[in-house]
Design an enzyme around this catalytic site. Structure first.
Site, PDB file in Angstrom:
ATOM      1  N   LYS A   1      31.969 -37.818  33.112  1.00  7.48           N
ATOM      2  CA  LYS A   1      30.640 -38.088  32.567  1.00  7.48           C
ATOM      3  C   LYS A   1      30.761 -38.910  31.283  1.00  7.48           C
ATOM      4  O   LYS A   1      30.106 -39.919  31.109  1.00  7.48           O
ATOM      5  CB  LYS A   1      29.925 -36.760  32.311  1.00  7.48           C
ATOM      6  CG  LYS A   1      28.540 -36.921  31.737  1.00  7.48           C
ATOM      7  CD  LYS A   1      27.801 -35.596  31.636  1.00  7.48           C
ATOM      8  CE  LYS A   1      26.495 -35.802  30.881  1.00  7.48           C
ATOM      9  NZ  LYS A   1      25.717 -34.580  30.717  1.00  7.48           N
TER      10      LYS A   1
ATOM     11  N   GLU B   1      42.241 -35.477  29.389  1.00  8.37           N
ATOM     12  CA  GLU B   1      42.970 -35.220  30.637  1.00  8.37           C
ATOM     13  C   GLU B   1      42.715 -36.342  31.638  1.00  8.37           C
ATOM     14  O   GLU B   1      43.645 -36.898  32.244  1.00  8.37           O
ATOM     15  CB  GLU B   1      42.513 -33.888  31.275  1.00  8.37           C
ATOM     16  CG  GLU B   1      42.901 -32.642  30.517  1.00  8.37           C
ATOM     17  CD  GLU B   1      41.879 -32.222  29.475  1.00  8.37           C
ATOM     18  OE1 GLU B   1      41.073 -33.071  29.029  1.00  8.37           O
ATOM     19  OE2 GLU B   1      41.893 -31.051  29.084  1.00  8.37           O
TER      20      GLU B   1
ATOM     21  N   GLY C   1      27.593 -31.611  33.349  1.00 16.13           N
ATOM     22  CA  GLY C   1      28.863 -31.746  34.079  1.00 16.13           C
ATOM     23  C   GLY C   1      29.006 -30.726  35.199  1.00 16.13           C
ATOM     24  O   GLY C   1      29.339 -31.060  36.339  1.00 16.13           O
ATOM     25  N   ARG C   2      28.729 -29.462  34.893  1.00 14.79           N
ATOM     26  CA  ARG C   2      28.941 -28.411  35.901  1.00 14.79           C
ATOM     27  C   ARG C   2      27.833 -28.374  36.963  1.00 14.79           C
ATOM     28  O   ARG C   2      27.876 -27.557  37.872  1.00 14.79           O
ATOM     29  CB  ARG C   2      29.110 -27.051  35.218  1.00 14.79           C
ATOM     30  CG  ARG C   2      27.998 -26.673  34.268  1.00 14.79           C
ATOM     31  CD  ARG C   2      28.390 -25.496  33.391  1.00 14.79           C
ATOM     32  NE  ARG C   2      27.410 -25.205  32.355  1.00 14.79           N
ATOM     33  CZ  ARG C   2      27.373 -25.777  31.166  1.00 14.79           C
ATOM     34  NH1 ARG C   2      28.243 -26.709  30.860  1.00 14.79           N
ATOM     35  NH2 ARG C   2      26.452 -25.431  30.273  1.00 14.79           N
TER      36      ARG C   2
ATOM     37  N   GLU D   1      30.569 -21.186  31.711  1.00 19.11           N
ATOM     38  CA  GLU D   1      30.297 -22.232  30.717  1.00 19.11           C
ATOM     39  C   GLU D   1      28.792 -22.265  30.410  1.00 19.11           C
ATOM     40  O   GLU D   1      28.387 -22.675  29.328  1.00 19.11           O
ATOM     41  CB  GLU D   1      30.777 -23.605  31.229  1.00 19.11           C
ATOM     42  CG  GLU D   1      30.939 -24.642  30.122  1.00 19.11           C
ATOM     43  CD  GLU D   1      31.695 -25.900  30.564  1.00 19.11           C
ATOM     44  OE1 GLU D   1      32.891 -26.020  30.277  1.00 19.11           O
ATOM     45  OE2 GLU D   1      31.065 -26.764  31.201  1.00 19.11           O
TER      46      GLU D   1
ATOM     47  N   HIS E   1      44.131  -7.201  49.959  1.00 21.39           N
ATOM     48  CA  HIS E   1      45.533  -6.810  49.838  1.00 21.39           C
ATOM     49  C   HIS E   1      46.058  -7.062  48.434  1.00 21.39           C
ATOM     50  O   HIS E   1      47.262  -7.124  48.213  1.00 21.39           O
ATOM     51  CB  HIS E   1      46.371  -7.559  50.881  1.00 21.39           C
ATOM     52  CG  HIS E   1      45.932  -7.216  52.270  1.00 21.39           C
ATOM     53  ND1 HIS E   1      46.470  -6.162  52.975  1.00 21.39           N
ATOM     54  CD2 HIS E   1      44.953  -7.740  53.044  1.00 21.39           C
ATOM     55  CE1 HIS E   1      45.860  -6.084  54.146  1.00 21.39           C
ATOM     56  NE2 HIS E   1      44.934  -7.021  54.214  1.00 21.39           N
TER      57      HIS E   1
ATOM     58  N   LYS F   1      39.511 -28.877  21.506  1.00 21.23           N
ATOM     59  CA  LYS F   1      39.812 -30.308  21.714  1.00 21.23           C
ATOM     60  C   LYS F   1      40.094 -30.971  20.368  1.00 21.23           C
ATOM     61  O   LYS F   1      41.033 -31.759  20.241  1.00 21.23           O
ATOM     62  CB  LYS F   1      38.624 -31.029  22.361  1.00 21.23           C
ATOM     63  CG  LYS F   1      38.307 -30.608  23.778  1.00 21.23           C
ATOM     64  CD  LYS F   1      37.187 -31.490  24.337  1.00 21.23           C
ATOM     65  CE  LYS F   1      36.589 -30.912  25.604  1.00 21.23           C
ATOM     66  NZ  LYS F   1      35.460 -31.666  26.124  1.00 21.23           N
TER      67      LYS F   1
HETATM   68  O1  F6P Z   1      35.282 -28.637  29.382  1.00 23.54           O
HETATM   69  C1  F6P Z   1      34.153 -29.182  28.869  1.00 23.54           C
HETATM   70  C2  F6P Z   1      33.537 -30.261  29.699  1.00 23.54           C
HETATM   71  O2  F6P Z   1      32.680 -30.987  28.885  1.00 23.54           O
HETATM   72  C3  F6P Z   1      32.784 -29.762  30.915  1.00 23.54           C
HETATM   73  O3  F6P Z   1      31.503 -29.332  30.616  1.00 23.54           O
HETATM   74  C4  F6P Z   1      32.811 -30.965  31.788  1.00 23.54           C
HETATM   75  O4  F6P Z   1      32.484 -30.634  33.093  1.00 23.54           O
HETATM   76  C5  F6P Z   1      34.253 -31.393  31.608  1.00 23.54           C
HETATM   77  O5  F6P Z   1      34.501 -31.147  30.243  1.00 23.54           O
HETATM   78  C6  F6P Z   1      34.572 -32.816  31.958  1.00 23.54           C
HETATM   79  O6  F6P Z   1      33.855 -33.741  31.206  1.00 23.54           O
HETATM   80  P1  F6P Z   1      33.751 -35.249  31.633  1.00 23.54           P
HETATM   81  O7  F6P Z   1      33.086 -35.321  32.960  1.00 23.54           O
HETATM   82  O8  F6P Z   1      32.951 -35.919  30.556  1.00 23.54           O
HETATM   83  O9  F6P Z   1      35.143 -35.821  31.712  1.00 23.54           O
END
Ligand code: F6P
Length: 548
Positions: free
Chosen positions: A209, A215, A269-270, A355, A386, A514
């Site tokens: 987003k 990452e 995002g979620r 979240e 199990h 972060k």
């Molecule tokens: O972990 C926090 C967060 O902002 C989530 O809410 C989101 O889904 C994820 O990081 C990834 O964010 P982006 O889509 O901006 O890379």
């Protein structure tokens, strides 16, 4: 603003009184009422979902009081605000309009006076063309080869939703490309995927987003090097597309604007799998099936908006969760799908729920004096049986559970499905009714144990029962029913957020870690030394000293 005290409103206090009356009732007694299943279950034949909540520790009075609480919180009024695009995520000053993404009625929805539906439909059309071209071999790699493998690079909401859906609907992925997901910054994740692939046949979907997530950008750069080392810089245009709200950052990364699929700030995002973030789903199972997923969610959106509180499945799921979380003191909630296709569903819901409702500050900015969102966890049945079911049946913790099962199997092989579903039904029965001491003694006698042995063994074999469960029994696992199932949980989470008076759509709690990681990174790479507490400082020192 004056302090709002939720625990002092009459609806909360009535529930507290009711809890004191109900807490010692046992489901064995409650089920003496032969009408109980009829009273506390809903079957929607249009979509093919049965929601049985009769195995909960509630009476008719409890149910009424829970509904009074939901009504006092004006859940329906808030739902309307959400659907109409009001800026209900007030700490970020944005709407939460994932429902617009699946607004199959296409009625206009306005944000700041602009109807957002034309933009949403334009991106859907672009997704349709791209996914069709990719699947039909019209979109080719830089050397003219067909794309056979698609890798979604993203994390959190840009990974968990599409990953879960692709796994869940794998059965429908007949002639699509292979799909992979890379999320972790640990290079092992990327390495294990790349070692199976060839750059010529691989397309990377960079899903972010913000397009600033460490990452995702780190993984995307590694993937880009992997492609360009073999195919040259010009290959990026054939092998990379981006899903984002951030056009500037996408261009800076070197992805062509035409290869960017846009979404908007008003999509959390979620809650984003319904947006361009779902492109991997469309590539994997085909765009038509992606639309069916949206249809299923839209169906539930209409239900959530229009069904009376007493017949509204997400509202009922929400109030039952609150009943256990806030009155019985349950701190976790297990989600147990009896379908291996849904094996990522609990992990997906962890972000969706935790979240969203893992918050301590209410609408007024005050610290709450009651519990908010529970810990969500689970594994598919029968694997979980199990592993941790012992704990649910006989442990000291009180764990409400959702059991999700399907009537029709995806593959009919022998009696696998009957055996799976026999366990699905048996578990909620065992959890509710347990096994009394008298029953255990009787069983042990029949097995020929001596009285002495029976005395020793019996206490260990008693199941107290009275463990509440919801059963969600779905006719079959299709894109439509999956869309509906996800939306049921989304609206459950929303309803609980409203009732707990927290903002379910922000996530300030992920920021600090972060920021601190960015402070520490130069210390690991160079000679920089920043001030930390003695624990952190020494851990970093040991890490650096022993790296070689
Ligand atoms: O972990 C926090 C967060 O902002 C989530 O809410 C989101 O889904 C994820 O990081 C990834 O964010 P982006 O889509 O901006 O890379």
């Amino acid at each position: 603003m004056s302090k709002f005290e939720l625990k002092k409103i009459p609806q909360w206090q009535n529930l507290e009184k009711n809890y004191n009356e109900v807490k010692n009732l046992h489901l064995r007694d409650l089920f003496k009422d032969k009408n109980r299943f009829n009273e506390f279950s809903i079957r929607d034949t249009n979509i093919g979902i049965t929601f049985d909540y009769s195995k909960n520790i509630i009476t008719s009075d409890t149910f009424k009081l829970l509904m009074d609480f939901a009504k006092a919180a004006r859940v329906n009024g808030w739902a309307k605000k959400m659907f109409l695009g009001e800026k209900i995520n007030w700490t970020q000053k944005i709407p939460a309009l994932h429902t617009a993404l699946r607004n199959r009625s296409e009625s206009p929805i306005y944000v700041d006076g602009n109807n957002v539906m034309p933009e949403i439909n334009a991106v859907l059309a672009k997704m349709e063309k791209f996914s069709n071209d990719l699947r039909n071999g019209k979109w080719l790699g830089a050397t003219g080869k067909k794309i056979t493998d698609v890798v979604n690079i993203g994390i959190g909401g840009s990974d968990l939703g599409p990953r879960m859906v692709c796994e869940a609907l794998r059965y429908y992925a007949n002639d699509g490309p292979n799909i992979y997901f890379v999320s972790n910054i640990d290079v092992a994740d990327m390495y294990n995927v790349l070692k199976k692939l060839k750059p010529e046949n691989t397309l990377f979907i960079v899903a972010s987003k913000t397009f600033t997530t460490t990452e995702t950008i780190t993984n995307a750069l590694t993937a880009r090097n992997w492609v360009t080392e073999k195919l040259g810089d010009k290959a990026v245009v054939n092998h990379f597309v981006a899903l984002s709200t951030n056009t500037k950052k996408v261009s800076e990364f070197g992805i062509d604007k035409n290869n960017m699929f846009e979404f908007w700030d008003f999509v959390g995002g979620r809650y984003s799998l319904w947006s361009a973030i779902g492109l991997s789903i469309a590539c994997f199972i085909g765009f038509d099936k992606f639309l069916e997923l949206l249809d299923g969610a839209h169906y539930v959106d209409e239900h959530f908006l229009n069904a009376p509180y007493e017949e509204n499945i997400p509202i009922i799921m929400a109030v039952l969760g609150i009943w256990y979380n806030n009155f019985f003191g349950a701190s976790t909630h297990a989600v147990l799908p009896y379908s291996h296709y849904l094996h990522r569903f609990p992990a997906y819901l962890q972000q969706g729920d935790m979240e969203s409702n893992g918050k301590t500050v209410n609408f007024e900015g005050d610290r709450v004096d009651y519990e908010t969102g529970p810990i969500i966890w689970g594994e598919p049945g029968t694997n979980g049986q199990h592993s941790f079911y012992q704990f649910i049946h006989q442990g000291t913790k009180f764990i409400p559970c959702d059991f999700i099962g399907f009537i029709k199997p995806m593959q009919k092989v022998g009696d696998h499905h009957e055996k799976l579903m026999a366990n699905y039904f048996a578990q909620t029965e065992a959890l509710a009714f347990g096994l009394t001491k008298d029953q255990v003694v009787e069983n042990l006698k029949e097995m020929g144990h001596s009285l002495n042995e029976i005395e020793i063994l019996a206490p260990h074999q008693v199941y107290e029962g009275n463990k509440p469960t919801n059963s969600i029994l779905i006719d079959s696992l299709t894109p439509k029913t999956l869309g509906a199932l996800i939306a049921l949980y989304e609206h459950k989470i929303f309803t609980q957020g409203i009732m707990w008076r927290v903002n379910s759509f922000d996530q300030w709690g992920v920021g600090l870690g972060k920021v601190l990681a960015n402070v520490i990174l130069p210390e690991l790479k160079e000679q920089a030394n920043n001030k930390h507490d003695s624990s952190t400082e020494n851990l970093i020192k040991i890490f650096k000293a022993n790296q070689k």
